[in-house]
Design a protein around this motif. Structure first.
Motif, short mmCIF file in Angstrom:
data_model
loop_
_atom_site.label_atom_id
_atom_site.label_comp_id
_atom_site.label_asym_id
_atom_site.label_seq_id
_atom_site.Cartn_x
_atom_site.Cartn_y
_atom_site.Cartn_z
N SER A 84 1.04 5.39 -0.02
CA SER A 84 0.21 6.56 0.28
C SER A 84 1.09 7.80 0.39
O SER A 84 2.31 7.70 0.58
N THR A 112 0.86 -1.18 0.00
CA THR A 112 0.00 0.00 0.00
C THR A 112 0.90 1.23 0.00
O THR A 112 1.74 1.39 0.88
N ALA A 162 -4.04 7.33 -1.25
CA ALA A 162 -3.38 6.03 -1.27
C ALA A 162 -3.81 5.26 -2.52
O ALA A 162 -4.86 5.55 -3.12
N ASN A 163 -3.01 4.26 -2.88
CA ASN A 163 -3.32 3.47 -4.07
C ASN A 163 -4.37 2.40 -3.80
O ASN A 163 -4.86 1.76 -4.72
N GLN A 183 0.92 11.79 2.29
CA GLN A 183 0.18 12.54 3.31
C GLN A 183 0.92 13.83 3.64
O GLN A 183 2.15 13.84 3.74
N LEU A 223 -0.07 8.38 -7.79
CA LEU A 223 -0.99 9.05 -6.89
C LEU A 223 -1.11 10.52 -7.29
O LEU A 223 -0.14 11.13 -7.75
N PHE A 246 -4.40 13.54 2.04
CA PHE A 246 -4.03 12.12 2.04
C PHE A 246 -4.57 11.45 0.78
O PHE A 246 -5.68 11.74 0.32
#
Length: 703
Positions: free
Chosen positions: A24, A22, A136-137, A26, A126, A134
């Motif tokens: 991400s 995962t 995420a994939n 942020q 992304l 934020f």
């Protein structure tokens, strides 16, 4: 058709890679945090991936145009050994990567090679909008601020090289490759903080870093890393200088995973020349035990893991048993033996009670010492065996206790227990409390001594868990009390001693003299610790007042009021003396003053004497075993002849007072007490000789 198949396969592999992590991004405190949260068993690679692999990439863009974003140092990676003995360096689990924030909306492309049993090239694309924090994939939540703040603080930071770190370059003759050699000493524990090399090089052309080899011997970590010189593949070509001198020094960055450090940091090595490797250097490495970074080579000059814990329990028991024969405890052991002879005709039950009480005194005191050591270790204090005799206040109290006991044996007074039974003269051992107190004194006086087997057990105890500290101290105490414990269960063994009689009254006076001798020994130790010139008259007066108080109570007056006043004065003076003790401000070690051929030990002095043969004596005024070894070995004509024959440099380290430099040096060689003896050979190798020495043992380690 073929092109379509290739694109289909590539798309499938990229999709598969994305499914194993995962990714991400942020916003956090004016920074961007890119997180790769690997699925179980999968990992990606650091900037220098090791024997195989490809480093991850992070690319930012706005409106399809690349954006140059400041990247902070990557998190400290781990080392992995994959199938086929391939060493790789990278990440598993959850890792946060930090960058400066990008104002407004932007696109992020993360490229990675993610591996488990197979390696799959992957990517994550992304897009974070101007008002978003934020993305995420796949399904994920933003990370808490405290987690990100902690991760940022743990990032490797620029640091200076640790003290005791040395390095140099060599080249194998007629070969284009180099070897970086390095060594590290002056550490408390050889364990590396992370599962990573001691040194891990950042990629920098034309240096191609290969696998690191580590070794541990005599308290020094040795390392070497083979380097492929890739200058011939550069444009323009960068040849390896034939004269061993680079036109301009290279400053190379490394992650350093040094013992005693709180985290992995970044250091810079300045490399400006190299020398040809010699056959002797290769032979040197052949004789070094390999080191896995886990602190398992704990015995100087040996390999392998720590021994079975039950072996250490046995060593602890045997060491405690041998302590019964050491000069430190003989006076109190003799008192206990005196009581056994007196009681040999008592019923078995009473003998058992006396000896169990003595054993309880020994074991409870060892447990108390274990508690003190565990508490001090928890605060980061450096401590060793016999540490309490580095306290002048403790020694003063011990002197007075033993002095008062000697007065008791000379018949100057008798204690009376609450039950009315006397504890005076030969009657002192008729009390269970007296036996318990004898156990306490035996334990306290035994700790300045080291004995065969005991050194190994104590090293394990002082460098292991709190539970093992208590277990090891229990077995040492059990060994110390064992002879008397055996007579409790087998009282017939007392038949080897003569019958009680008038001769015991004379023996009692002899034992009183042995306690006085112990007081004199402690007095000598006390003098080395304090500014004696300021308190000498008060100390002598203190002993005189204690003597007078007991003499007054026995010979002059039976008035309770007058006796209380007689004892109040020395008691008050004792309290005042303890509160106002001042340590002696010394500039040279006391143990070298009377012996000009010995020089005070220091690590700087030891380094200055490299190229010579050096003999080191670690001692203390309170260590009677040290004094015995000194008299039997180091103050003999044979030792003087040996010193002249080999032109020995003699260094003596005085541990009478607390000295963290000595404590840390001993700890590096897995020694926690004195006596301790070392030889430094001409090549700088240090050999620990143990706590017992002989002329033949010294000479065999000099050759």
């Amino acid at each position: 058709m073929l092109k379509a198949i290739v694109l289909l396969i590539l798309s499938a592999s990229l999709w598969a890679a994305e499914e194993h992590a995962t990714v991400s991004v942020q916003r956090f405190q004016k920074k961007l945090v890119v997180t790769i949260n690997h699925d179980e068993g999968w990992h990606t690679y650091w900037k220098n991936p090791g024997d195989a692999g490809i480093a991850s990439t992070f690319k930012f863009s706005q409106n399809t145009k690349p954006v140059d974003v400041k990247a902070y140092e990557w998190p400290a990676p781990k080392r992995y050994i994959e199938a086929g003995d391939i060493l790789t360096i990278g990440y598993s689990g959850k890792k946060h990567f930090f960058f400066d924030d990008v104002p407004g909306a932007f696109d992020l492309h993360v490229g990675m090679l993610i591996c488990k049993d197979i390696c799959i090239p992957g990517e994550a694309k992304l897009k974070l909008g101007a008002g978003e924090d934020f993305m995420a994939n796949r399904m994920a939540k933003p990370f808490p601020a405290d987690e990100l703040e902690k991760a940022f603080k743990e990032l490797p930071a620029e640091a200076s090289l640790p003290a005791g770190f040395e390095y140099y370059l060599t080249r194998t003759k007629d070969q284009p490759n180099l070897t970086l050699h390095y060594s590290l000493k002056n550490f408390k524990s050889p364990k590396l903080p992370e599962t990573l090399n001691l040194l891990t090089g950042f990629p920098q052309a034309p240096w191609g870093f290969k696998r690191e080899s580590l070794y541990l011997k005599d308290g020094v970590i040795y390392g070497k890393t083979e380097i492929e010189w890739d200058g011939e593949y550069q444009d323009p070509v960068v040849p390896l200088p034939a004269n061993g001198q680079f036109p301009k020094p290279y400053e190379l960055k490394f992650l350093i995973n040094a013992p005693d450090s709180a985290k992995v940091n970044v250091v810079t090595l300045k490399l400006q020349d190299f020398a040809n490797a010699t056959p002797a250097l290769n032979e040197f490495y052949k004789n070094l035990p390999p080191f896995d970074g886990k602190g398992t080579s704990v015995v100087a000059g040996t390999t392998g893991t720590q021994g079975n814990i039950f072996e250490y329990f046995l060593f602890a028991f045997l060491g405690g048993l041998i302590l019964n024969l050491m000069p430190c405890v003989l006076p109190v052991i003799s008192l206990k033996l005196f009581g056994l002879i007196k009681h040999k005709n008592l019923p078995k039950k009473k003998i058992l009670g006396h000896n169990l009480s003595y054993t309880a005194g020994v074991l409870s005191t060892f447990m108390a010492l274990g508690g003190v050591i565990a508490a001090l270790k928890a605060t980061g204090e450096e401590i060793g065996w016999g540490f309490q005799l580095q306290s002048p206040a403790f020694i003063l109290v011990m002197m007075l206790i033993l002095f008062i006991l000697s007065l008791n044996l000379f018949g100057l007074f008798e204690f009376v227990t609450p039950g009315g039974s006397k504890l005076g003269s030969a009657e002192i051992k008729e009390s269970v409390a007296g036996d318990f107190f004898s156990g306490i004194l035996t334990t306290i006086l035994s700790t300045p001594c080291s004995a065969p087997f005991l050194g190994t057990a104590l090293t394990f105890a002082f460098t292991t868990s709190t539970l093992n500290i208590f277990l090891m101290f229990f077995f040492i105490g059990l060994g110390l009390a064992f002879p008397f414990l055996m007579t409790a269960f087998f009282p017939a063994a007392l038949a080897i001693f003569p019958r009680p009689g008038a001769w015991m009254e004379k023996l009692k006076y002899f034992l009183g003299l042995s306690l006085v001798a112990t007081v004199i020994w402690l007095y000598d130790v006390f003098v080395t610790l304090v500014d004696f010139d300021k308190i000498s008259w008060r100390l002598n007066l203190l002993f005189a007042l204690w003597f007078f108080a007991f003499f007054f109570a026995q010979k002059i007056s039976k008035s309770r009021v007058l006796q209380t006043l007689a004892f109040a004065l020395p008691f008050a003076m004792t309290v005042m003396a303890i509160q106002n003790l001042e340590m002696r401000p010394t500039t040279t070690d006391a143990v070298t003053k009377s012996d000009s051929q010995w020089k005070p030990w220091s690590e700087e002095k030891l380094n200055d004497e490299k190229g010579k043969l050096v003999f080191m004596d670690f001692t203390a005024e309170w260590c009677l075993t040290c004094k015995v070894n000194k008299r039997l070995v180091m103050e003999t004509d044979g030792f003087n002849e040996l010193a002249k024959k080999y032109d020995l440099v003699l260094l003596r380290a005085d541990w009478t007072k607390r000295d963290d430099n000595i404590t840390q040096f001993l700890k590096r060689y897995n020694v926690v007490g004195v006596p301790a003896y070392f030889v430094q050979k001409a090549d700088g190798q240090i050999v620990h000789l143990g706590e017992t020495i002989s002329l033949s043992k010294i000479e065999s380690n000099l050759n």
